[in-house]
Write an enzyme that holds these catalytic residues in place. Structure first.
Site, short mmCIF file in Angstrom:
data_model
loop_
_atom_site.label_atom_id
_atom_site.label_comp_id
_atom_site.label_asym_id
_atom_site.label_seq_id
_atom_site.Cartn_x
_atom_site.Cartn_y
_atom_site.Cartn_z
CB SER A 99 -0.90 0.02 1.23
OG SER A 99 -0.14 0.32 2.41
CG ASP A 100 1.26 5.84 -1.59
OD1 ASP A 100 2.30 5.98 -0.91
OD2 ASP A 100 0.94 6.64 -2.48
CD GLU A 101 3.91 7.96 4.76
OE1 GLU A 101 3.94 8.54 5.86
OE2 GLU A 101 4.67 8.26 3.81
CB ALA A 110 -3.05 3.70 0.78
#
Length: 744
Positions: free
Chosen positions: A280-282, A284
């Site tokens: 996941s993106d930070e 997210a």
């Protein structure tokens, strides 16, 4: 396979009967077994609680990085969060290469391969040193969250500098070479040097913060645009063997990307065949609850993410982040433990392929040491990359290259002598002694150099050069024989979390340029631009007092030296050959609304609007002629297209030429892109010499996405070969045309 499973049973039974289990007895340590068998064994030995910790500790911050050790199995910590976009970021000293958009402007896939390979070798050397000293955490691992393959669909997007531009095919070509360089995808290699991770999946290309935050935005994308623009570069990543993809913070068609089963399972795994891990993106996963309000609790978010296809979480440094609720989700019946165990397998497989569970003596990369950091070869490579990234946008009456030595040179503007401004985001720790600014490089053209920033910077101000100092510019420019004006954007204007409101030179920079021309009193003025996305420099392009304009991007440590070489054509072999990887609009009102995700009216592929500088544009110090263009008269749909063309240097300067092959689908019953770049190569040619090029266009590039899916249209495909798009103002080369009939 039956024999392998019997071996595992025999080994475990024998070990159990002896009453003592040593680490070497576990099948996952047995280097003679297949990777999948070793992974399955290790996963079978883990408790659900251990898996939960491993999947929740992808970074970012000391509370969530590294993934913790499992002492009873001899499994050490592992650091997942590493950035390798243009050198190793957030990890101390490393060679810094031009920003990604500059690397794209080289139009040289081969160069990106070499840049990525140098980055990977430095990364492995740093990793070896960290392991020797027991240092873990963000930026200390071998798993890169790079490259960025999102499409530059809007020139105001804050992250344009991180991308490879606006074309999905071209982006995929560059990403493929970057991945191969980073991982070392040699067929006979047991280990990868580092692991690549393409981001951000998917339909993520603005907004960052204008008019709405990215973590709340829902991109509404048609099936055609999704498959024909936003997915192809990720397909190229998958085909290239990337070990991971990062899901983005936005939603796509109503579901957060990191909880979007259609995206992460049906498309990514089932359609594209991806076998790696999704990170996941930070924060997210947190945004699934807090901003998208897709579910109510972290437990529900954990279930939604894992069921959709997420394997690893980067959090906002929360100890009890979303993935720490995996166990609760299993207990609540929201998540199946079998699914969880499948999700951790790609993580462990990646670590195995990096060599973590094998004897170091087996891994040829385990001996790399810090002597490779900023090695002479890598310094030479970043200089070459910077030189090849520069795009000559204007050269009035052939003013460049500079052929004389001057009494006084003036270098002015906010990028004239600011080392940090030359690097942009996700850059390695700056080496001040190796960073050459424009003042330092161009000062060698004269016995005296004068310079001025001209801008009193306010770090809390909205724009650079808010407070313009005309007096300083006048003092620096007066009496100069030539004036270099260094203008652009920088992180205050365009970056992650910050979109641009327009395309103008920020603050007082246009006034600075006009004043520099006035104070130069007839001396030639050269405009040097440092930016990621397009700029409105129409005034400078049309003004005869500006002798030349060079797009420099963010060239990093070798900036000044690269400028000196290219502006003087050092050695007679330094002619600029960079090309624009995105369209520079002529008028601001040509740009559709940022939140409108239709590709209509965007990029050269879907817009007929006049451009200030089109995609693929770039001038040279010489001219080229294309001839002997050969394509088949007919082609069976689904087959590759072979193209042959000869390019001859018709000028007096040895130079690189970027040959661009485009196709156009003629008179079709379905909508298609206006044009599509399908092949590119950069070739060095001596004056009066010709090179015959043999290029292959993969069949996939000739397909279009329709309402019924991908299709090969039975129609005429018009093929263009030259140094630019067809029907644009000349860059000193012609364009040849041939028709191919696509029919069974």
């Amino acid at each position: 396979m039956v024999k392998v499973h019997l071996l595992i049973i025999v080994v475990l039974t024998t070990v159990a009967s002896l009453g003592t289990v040593t680490l070497k007895d576990y099948p996952f340590r047995n280097v003679s077994l297949p990777w999948a068998t070793r992974v399955d064994n290790l996963v079978s030995l883990l408790t659900l609680e251990e898996i939960e910790l491993q999947m929740s500790r992808g970074g970012r911050g000391s509370l969530v990085s590294p993934a913790p050790p499992i002492p009873r199995l001899g499994v050490g910590p592992y650091s997942w969060n590493t950035e390798c976009l243009h050198g190793i970021a957030y990890s101390g000293p490393a060679t810094s290469f031009p920003m990604a958009i500059g690397l794209a402007a080289t139009f040289s896939p081969e160069l990106l391969y070499r840049v990525a390979r140098a980055t990977a070798l430095e990364l492995r050397a740093k990793y070896n040193d960290y392991m020797r000293h027991g240092v873990y955490g963000d930026g200390r691992g071998l798993s890169c969250f790079s490259p960025v393959v999102n499409i530059m669909r809007d020139p105001r997007w804050g992250r344009n500098a991180e991308t490879y531009g606006e074309d999905p095919v071209f982006t995929g070509i560059l990403a493929t070479h970057f991945i191969h360089g980073l991982q070392g995808n040699d067929v006979d290699s047991r280990y990868i040097i580092a692991s690549a991770g393409c981001k951000h999946f998917d339909a993520y290309a603005g907004p960052e913060n204008i008019p709405t935050p990215r973590n709340k935005f829902d991109a509404q994308v048609s099936e055609v645009d999704w498959h024909q623009t936003f997915l192809p570069a990720f397909k190229a990543c998958v085909d290239a063997g990337t070990y991971s993809l990062m899901c983005s913070e936005n939603s796509v068609n109503g579901a957060p990307a990191c909880a979007n089963r259609r995206l992460l399972t049906e498309i990514l795994r089932d359609e594209l065949g991806f076998k790696g891990y999704v990170v996941s993106d930070e924060a997210a996963l947190e945004h699934i609850v807090t901003d998208h309000q897709y579910v109510r609790t972290f437990t529900e978010a954990a279930a939604a993410a894992v069921n959709a296809g997420v394997n690893l979480e980067i959090s906002g440094n929360l100890t009890h982040n979303v993935m720490m609720n995996i166990g609760e989700a299993v207990k609540a019946g929201l998540l199946n433990e079998t699914t969880v165990r499948e999700r951790i397998k790609p993580l462990l497989y990646t670590r195995m392929r990096l060599g973590e569970f094998d004897p170091p003596s087996m891994n040829p990369y385990s001996t790399l040491d810090l002597s490779i950091i900023q090695s002479p070869a890598h310094q030479a490579l970043t200089l070459e990359a910077a030189m090849k990234s520069f795009v000559l946008l204007k050269n009035k009456d052939g003013f460049l290259p500079i052929k004389s030595y001057f009494n006084q040179v003036a270098v002015v503007g906010p990028f004239a002598n600011d080392q940090e401004a030359l690097y942009n985001n996700y850059a390695p720790t700056m080496n001040e002694s190796l960073t050459v600014t424009p003042v330092e490089g161009l000062g060698k053209l004269a016995s005296m150099v004068t310079w001025a920033n001209g801008c009193v910077e306010n770090p809390f101000g909205p724009l650079p050069c808010d407070d313009y100092n005309a007096t300083a510019i006048k003092e620096a420019v007066t009496g100069a024989d030539i004036v270099f004006v260094c203008l652009g954007t920088g992180l205050q204007v365009e970056r992650e979390d910050n979109d641009r409101t327009d395309l103008d030179l920020p603050g007082g920079q246009i006034i600075l340029l006009k004043d520099a021309i006035t104070f130069a009193n007839g001396a030639p003025v050269v405009l040097l631009l440092f930016n990621g996305g397009p700029l409105n420099v129409t005034w400078a392009d049309q003004n005869p007092s500006v002798s030349a304009i060079m797009e420099c991007w963010f060239p990093a440590q070798s900036t000044g030296t690269a400028l000196l070489h290219v502006l003087t054509n050092e050695g007679g072999t330094s002619s600029p050959a960079g090309r624009l990887p995105s369209t520079w609009p002529l008028f601001y009102d040509q740009i559709p609304n940022m939140v409108n995700y239709s590709m209509s009216g965007r990029t050269y592929r879907y817009s007929n609007a006049p451009a200030l500088y089109p995609f693929g544009f770039g001038l040279s110090y010489t001219t080229f002629r294309y001839s002997d263009f050969v394509v088949p008269k007919a082609l069976t749909p689904g087959h590759d297209l072979d193209v042959t063309v000869t390019v001859t240097n018709t000028g007096s300067v040895s130079a690189d030429e970027v040959t661009q092959i485009y196709v156009e689908w003629v008179q079709t019953s379905v909508a298609t892109p206006r044009l599509q770049l399908v092949a590119v190569t950069r070739t060095t040619t001596a004056p009066g010499k010709g090179t015959t090029l043999h290029l292959t266009v993969p069949a996939d590039y000739l397909a279009v996405y329709t309402r019924s899916g991908w299709a090969f249209l039975q129609c005429t495909v018009r093929v263009y070969a030259g140094g630019q798009q067809p029907s644009q103002r000349s860059v000193g080369s012609n364009v040849l045309i041939a028709d191919v009939i696509m029919a069974k």
